[in-house]
Design a protein around this motif. Structure first.
Motif, short mmCIF file in Angstrom:
data_model
loop_
_atom_site.label_atom_id
_atom_site.label_comp_id
_atom_site.label_asym_id
_atom_site.label_seq_id
_atom_site.Cartn_x
_atom_site.Cartn_y
_atom_site.Cartn_z
N THR A 40 -12.69 41.46 -43.36
CA THR A 40 -12.19 41.32 -41.99
C THR A 40 -11.38 40.04 -41.84
OG1 THR A 40 -14.08 42.54 -41.10
CG2 THR A 40 -12.85 41.16 -39.56
N ILE A 41 -11.88 38.95 -42.41
CA ILE A 41 -11.17 37.67 -42.32
C ILE A 41 -9.85 37.74 -43.08
CG2 ILE A 41 -11.27 35.23 -42.96
CD1 ILE A 41 -14.29 35.36 -42.49
N ARG A 43 -7.98 40.38 -43.43
CA ARG A 43 -7.02 41.15 -42.65
C ARG A 43 -6.54 40.38 -41.43
NH1 ARG A 43 -10.87 45.34 -43.30
NH2 ARG A 43 -11.47 45.07 -41.12
N SER A 44 -7.40 39.54 -40.90
CA SER A 44 -7.06 38.81 -39.67
C SER A 44 -7.61 37.39 -39.76
CB SER A 44 -7.63 39.54 -38.46
OG SER A 44 -7.26 38.89 -37.26
N PHE A 47 -9.91 35.22 -37.17
CA PHE A 47 -10.41 36.19 -36.20
C PHE A 47 -11.68 35.71 -35.51
CE2 PHE A 47 -13.08 40.01 -35.44
CZ PHE A 47 -12.33 40.56 -34.43
N ARG A 51 -15.13 31.66 -31.69
CA ARG A 51 -15.86 32.72 -30.99
C ARG A 51 -17.36 32.52 -31.15
NH1 ARG A 51 -15.16 35.94 -27.10
NH2 ARG A 51 -13.16 36.64 -27.92
N GLU A 157 -8.16 38.66 -23.37
CA GLU A 157 -9.22 39.58 -23.78
C GLU A 157 -9.71 40.37 -22.58
OE1 GLU A 157 -12.52 38.83 -26.98
OE2 GLU A 157 -13.22 38.04 -25.07
N ARG A 173 -6.69 41.34 -26.94
CA ARG A 173 -7.83 42.11 -27.44
C ARG A 173 -8.37 43.00 -26.34
NH1 ARG A 173 -11.30 37.30 -30.47
NH2 ARG A 173 -9.66 36.62 -31.90
N GLU A 194 -3.92 42.64 -30.74
CA GLU A 194 -4.52 41.87 -31.83
C GLU A 194 -5.77 42.56 -32.34
OE1 GLU A 194 -5.31 38.13 -30.01
OE2 GLU A 194 -3.22 37.77 -29.47
N LEU A 195 -6.48 43.23 -31.43
CA LEU A 195 -7.71 43.94 -31.80
C LEU A 195 -8.01 44.99 -30.75
CD1 LEU A 195 -11.03 42.74 -33.20
CD2 LEU A 195 -11.08 43.70 -30.91
N TYR A 202 -13.99 48.71 -34.55
CA TYR A 202 -12.75 48.04 -34.20
C TYR A 202 -11.67 48.20 -35.27
CZ TYR A 202 -14.08 44.38 -37.51
OH TYR A 202 -14.42 43.70 -38.64
N THR A 204 -8.03 45.84 -36.31
CA THR A 204 -7.20 44.68 -36.03
C THR A 204 -5.73 45.08 -36.10
OG1 THR A 204 -7.14 44.00 -38.35
CG2 THR A 204 -8.95 43.16 -36.99
#
Length: 232
Positions: A40-41, A43-44, A47, A51, A157, A173, A194-195, A202, A204
């Motif tokens: 995941t990281i 790809r984005s 991210f 958070r 978001e 998002r 973005e997502l 989900y 991305t």
């Protein structure tokens, strides 16, 4: 004179504030689960940066040392854990994030200086925003659908218990069906997100078909897979 010389004590002012946190639920083998986080990281990048993250350990049986290793592994990935759920307090050390309980849905919490205009009734089942959701704003409405007559800016978001309708461009998002509403959908007139997420599943920006970028689109769940297609 004595009264004038006295220093008046001010009470400490405490305020509550709600944030949307990602809840991670590790599975065994934990190393394979960490590889999914790495994917995941990759790809984005960034991210998860900034958070709040909560770790739910109810699906694994980790020792105190195992929990410590997991937290270190996440920290090495620039993921900072706000709290831990689903484990006995005795397995945590004072240096670990606190044990949390009683997590619940949040209310609308705009984070930008300019608040989004919200029209609601006594017990609303939908939320209408007539103004754009600007970069840095977060709109949370777990009770039902969210409809935005404008656009959703990059870095903004929108979180909804039901579906999300965006009548302009969706650049930030969008997370629909956050309370387990698997039939929720996301609609927008111009997809540059973005997502996108529905009930925790989900995709991305890198996962979205390039042919759909900048065009009307919709997203929904088909089993455990998110589908994103043109909105005809």
């Amino acid at each position: 004179m004595e009264a004038a010389a006295k220093v008046q004590r001010q009470m400490v002012r405490l305020r509550g504030r709600s944030y949307v946190a990602f809840v991670f639920t590790p599975t065994v083998p934990v190393q394979d689960w960490l590889h999914e986080i790495d994917a995941t990281i990759a790809r984005s990048p960034g991210f998860f940066a900034g958070r709040p993250v909560v770790i739910d350990l109810s699906s694994v049986d980790l020792s105190q040392a195992g929990i410590g290793h997991l937290l270190t592994s996440l920290q090495d990935r620039n993921i900072r854990v706000l709290g831990i759920e689903g484990v006995e307090e005795g397995r945590l050390t004072p240096m670990m994030p606190p044990l949390l309980s009683g997590g619940r849905s949040c209310v609308v919490e705009p984070s930008a200086p300019k608040k989004a205009e919200v029209k609601t009734e006594t017990k609303p089942t939908s939320l209408l925003l007539e103004n754009p959701v600007r970069s840095g704003q977060t709109v949370i409405f777990p009770e039902g659908d969210v409809t935005i007559l404008g656009s959703v800016g990059s870095g903004a978001e929108v979180v909804a218990g039901g579906s999300i309708h965006v009548y302009g461009a969706l650049r930030g998002r969008a997370m629909a069906g956050v309370n387990g509403h698997t039939s929720a959908r996301i609609y927008c007139q111009k997809i540059e997100a973005e997502l996108l997420a529905i009930d925790g599943f989900y995709q991305t920006a890198d996962d979205i078909d390039a042919a759909l970028r900048g065009k009307p689109a919709q997203a929904w769940l088909q089993g455990n897979t998110m589908r994103i297609t043109a909105l005809n």
